[in-house]
Design a protein around this motif. Structure first.
Motif, PDB file in Angstrom:
ATOM      1  N   ARG A 170       0.813  -1.206   0.000  1.00 23.43           N
ATOM      2  CA  ARG A 170       0.000   0.000   0.000  1.00 23.43           C
ATOM      3  C   ARG A 170       0.852   1.264   0.000  1.00 23.43           C
ATOM      4  N   THR A 171       0.242   2.363  -0.394  1.00 25.05           N
ATOM      5  CA  THR A 171       0.930   3.647  -0.422  1.00 25.05           C
ATOM      6  C   THR A 171       1.158   4.164   0.992  1.00 25.05           C
ATOM      7  N   SER A 172       1.989   5.183   1.104  1.00 26.35           N
ATOM      8  CA  SER A 172       2.262   5.779   2.407  1.00 26.35           C
ATOM      9  C   SER A 172       0.992   6.368   3.015  1.00 26.35           C
ATOM     10  N   GLU A 173       0.137   6.970   2.190  1.00 27.92           N
ATOM     11  CA  GLU A 173      -1.103   7.557   2.705  1.00 27.92           C
ATOM     12  C   GLU A 173      -2.018   6.500   3.312  1.00 27.92           C
ATOM     13  N   GLY A 228       7.702   1.445   7.591  1.00 30.49           N
ATOM     14  CA  GLY A 228       8.579   1.243   6.444  1.00 30.49           C
ATOM     15  C   GLY A 228       8.689   2.473   5.570  1.00 30.49           C
ATOM     16  N   LEU A 229       8.588   3.649   6.180  1.00 33.05           N
ATOM     17  CA  LEU A 229       8.653   4.918   5.456  1.00 33.05           C
ATOM     18  C   LEU A 229       9.796   5.768   6.000  1.00 33.05           C
ATOM     19  N   THR A 230      10.041   6.900   5.375  1.00 38.46           N
ATOM     20  CA  THR A 230      10.981   7.860   5.929  1.00 38.46           C
ATOM     21  C   THR A 230      10.204   8.870   6.775  1.00 38.46           C
ATOM     22  N   MET A 231      10.910   9.534   7.681  1.00 38.15           N
ATOM     23  CA  MET A 231      10.247  10.530   8.509  1.00 38.15           C
ATOM     24  C   MET A 231       9.723  11.677   7.649  1.00 38.15           C
ATOM     25  N   GLU A 232      10.459  12.008   6.592  1.00 33.78           N
ATOM     26  CA  GLU A 232      10.017  13.076   5.693  1.00 33.78           C
ATOM     27  C   GLU A 232       8.699  12.704   5.016  1.00 33.78           C
ATOM     28  N   THR A 233       8.558  11.427   4.637  1.00 31.15           N
ATOM     29  CA  THR A 233       7.316  10.985   4.005  1.00 31.15           C
ATOM     30  C   THR A 233       6.150  11.073   4.981  1.00 31.15           C
ATOM     31  N   VAL A 234       6.366  10.663   6.224  1.00 31.62           N
ATOM     32  CA  VAL A 234       5.310  10.755   7.241  1.00 31.62           C
ATOM     33  C   VAL A 234       4.918  12.211   7.452  1.00 31.62           C
ATOM     34  N   SER A 235       5.897  13.103   7.539  1.00 32.20           N
ATOM     35  CA  SER A 235       5.610  14.530   7.739  1.00 32.20           C
ATOM     36  C   SER A 235       4.813  15.089   6.569  1.00 32.20           C
ATOM     37  N   ARG A 236       5.203  14.732   5.339  1.00 37.12           N
ATOM     38  CA  ARG A 236       4.471  15.215   4.153  1.00 37.12           C
ATOM     39  C   ARG A 236       3.051  14.661   4.126  1.00 37.12           C
ATOM     40  N   THR A 237       2.901  13.395   4.499  1.00 32.12           N
ATOM     41  CA  THR A 237       1.571  12.775   4.494  1.00 32.12           C
ATOM     42  C   THR A 237       0.671  13.422   5.531  1.00 32.12           C
ATOM     43  N   LEU A 238       1.204  13.699   6.703  1.00 31.29           N
ATOM     44  CA  LEU A 238       0.420  14.382   7.737  1.00 31.29           C
ATOM     45  C   LEU A 238       0.018  15.777   7.266  1.00 31.29           C
ATOM     46  N   MET A 239       0.904  16.441   6.539  1.00 24.80           N
ATOM     47  CA  MET A 239       0.582  17.760   6.003  1.00 24.80           C
ATOM     48  C   MET A 239      -0.570  17.667   5.002  1.00 24.80           C
ATOM     49  N   ARG A 240      -0.545  16.626   4.160  1.00 28.40           N
ATOM     50  CA  ARG A 240      -1.651  16.435   3.200  1.00 28.40           C
ATOM     51  C   ARG A 240      -2.955  16.161   3.941  1.00 28.40           C
ATOM     52  N   TYR A 241      -2.898  15.372   5.015  1.00 30.02           N
ATOM     53  CA  TYR A 241      -4.103  15.121   5.816  1.00 30.02           C
ATOM     54  C   TYR A 241      -4.656  16.435   6.377  1.00 30.02           C
ATOM     55  N   ARG A 242      -3.742  17.301   6.842  1.00 27.05           N
ATOM     56  CA  ARG A 242      -4.195  18.595   7.394  1.00 27.05           C
ATOM     57  C   ARG A 242      -4.824  19.452   6.302  1.00 27.05           C
ATOM     58  N   GLU A 243      -4.196  19.469   5.131  1.00 28.04           N
ATOM     59  CA  GLU A 243      -4.735  20.262   4.017  1.00 28.04           C
ATOM     60  C   GLU A 243      -6.104  19.755   3.583  1.00 28.04           C
ATOM     61  N   SER A 298      -7.373   0.111  -1.616  1.00 27.48           N
ATOM     62  CA  SER A 298      -6.362  -0.813  -2.110  1.00 27.48           C
ATOM     63  C   SER A 298      -5.313  -0.087  -2.942  1.00 27.48           C
ATOM     64  N   GLY A 299      -5.122   1.213  -2.633  1.00 28.50           N
ATOM     65  CA  GLY A 299      -4.128   1.993  -3.376  1.00 28.50           C
ATOM     66  C   GLY A 299      -2.757   1.364  -3.299  1.00 28.50           C
ATOM     67  N   ARG A 300      -2.176   1.051  -4.431  1.00 28.37           N
ATOM     68  CA  ARG A 300      -0.863   0.401  -4.472  1.00 28.37           C
ATOM     69  C   ARG A 300       0.224   1.450  -4.571  1.00 28.37           C
ATOM     70  N   ARG A 301       1.323   1.203  -3.923  1.00 26.22           N
ATOM     71  CA  ARG A 301       2.434   2.135  -3.991  1.00 26.22           C
ATOM     72  C   ARG A 301       3.187   1.937  -5.316  1.00 26.22           C
ATOM     73  N   SER A 302       3.702   3.029  -5.852  1.00 22.75           N
ATOM     74  CA  SER A 302       4.510   2.937  -7.064  1.00 22.75           C
ATOM     75  C   SER A 302       5.977   2.867  -6.743  1.00 22.75           C
ATOM     76  N   SER A 303       6.361   3.351  -5.566  1.00 19.02           N
ATOM     77  CA  SER A 303       7.742   3.274  -5.107  1.00 19.02           C
ATOM     78  C   SER A 303       7.759   3.366  -3.600  1.00 19.02           C
ATOM     79  N   VAL A 304       8.877   3.028  -2.993  1.00 17.03           N
ATOM     80  CA  VAL A 304       8.996   3.080  -1.542  1.00 17.03           C
ATOM     81  C   VAL A 304       8.982   4.526  -1.099  1.00 17.03           C
ATOM     82  N   GLY A 305       8.133   4.814  -0.034  1.00 19.28           N
ATOM     83  CA  GLY A 305       8.089   6.189   0.445  1.00 19.28           C
ATOM     84  C   GLY A 305       9.298   6.521   1.227  1.00 19.28           C
TER      85      GLY A 305
END
Length: 251
Positions: free
Chosen positions: A162-165, A203-218, A244-251
């Motif tokens: 699954r994707t990071s989101e 299994g993500l980077t901290m930067e990816t988690v931070s960006r994803t949380l920002m998208r959730y806030r937006e 069932s969103g599939r990831r295209s690359s590792v976050g």
């Protein structure tokens, strides 16, 4: 010696009253017949309070004991042969620590307190002997073990595909459900684990988690302030977690 590398060597007190424990309703031993609870209390030991950063279990140490979380939260970290640091589990009130050590006879990771926490020791040999005398206790333990295995396999499939989101949404929904079952708000809660720990676990980077949380806030799904989380739109977050969103690359 700092609290971060301090290991608590504490024999424990055999004065545990399971009936009065706040975590009892969420523990696998909950709702045992009243006449069988004292027998369990006779073998459980209450351990000294853990401060943030205290080491409860050292990776590779011999398995002798299961631990029941009474309050607070802990994480399990495993260092691989190639020195990779992995956060492999979080433990919250009512949960068992050490199930993954039974087979190999050694704890596969170090367990560290994320905040002030209390746990009970459940010596495995004595617990096994009690299970032979109390069939309902043994049945509950085996059911709990089976559920843990099933949840672990499902989580691994989700993590890998699954994707990071979706992964982060699933994690937050699971945390929300944990608080709901314990009588707390499922919409507002505090998580003691750091963003880095959450990222490592997913299994993500901290930067990816931070960006994803920002998208959730937006998207007005979530509001955060430090370790405080406020879910603004639970139905949408749950739908996202179930996609069932599939990831295209590792976050």
């Amino acid at each position: 010696m700092t609290s971060r590398n301090k290991v608590l060597h504490f024999a424990g007190r055999r004065d545990v009253d399971c009936l009065s424990c706040r975590a009892s309703p969420f523990c696998f031993t909950g709702r045992l017949p009243v006449d069988e609870v004292p027998e369990l209390g006779d073998i459980i030991r209450r351990r000294a309070t853990l401060d943030k950063g205290d080491l409860l279990i050292a990776q590779g140490s011999p398995f002798t004991t299961l631990f029941l979380v009474r309050s607070g939260s802990l994480k399990q970290v495993t260092t691989t042969a190639s020195d990779e640091y992995l956060v492999t589990a979080f433990f919250l009130p009512g949960e068992l620590i050490g199930l993954d050590a039974i087979g190999e006879g050694r704890y596969p990771g170090s367990v560290v307190s994320l905040e002030t926490a209390t746990v009970c020791e459940l010596p495995f040999t004595e617990f096994s002997e009690l299970g032979a005398r109390v069939p309902e206790l043994r049945r509950r333990f085996l059911c709990h073990l089976s559920q843990e295995m099933g949840g672990e396999r499902l989580w691994m499939r989700l993590l890998l595909r699954r994707t990071s989101e979706v992964r982060l949404a699933h994690f937050l929904v699971a945390m929300s459900e944990h608080f709901r079952l314990r009588g707390y708000s499922p919409h507002r809660f505090r998580l003691a684990m750091s963003r880095g720990d959450i990222a490592n676990y997913l299994g993500l980077t901290m930067e990816t988690v931070s960006r994803t949380l920002m998208r959730y806030r937006e998207q007005e799904l979530l509001a955060t302030r430090g370790q405080e989380f406020h879910i603004l739109d639970m139905p949408r977050l749950e739908r996202l977690a179930e996609t069932s969103g599939r990831r295209s690359s590792v976050g």
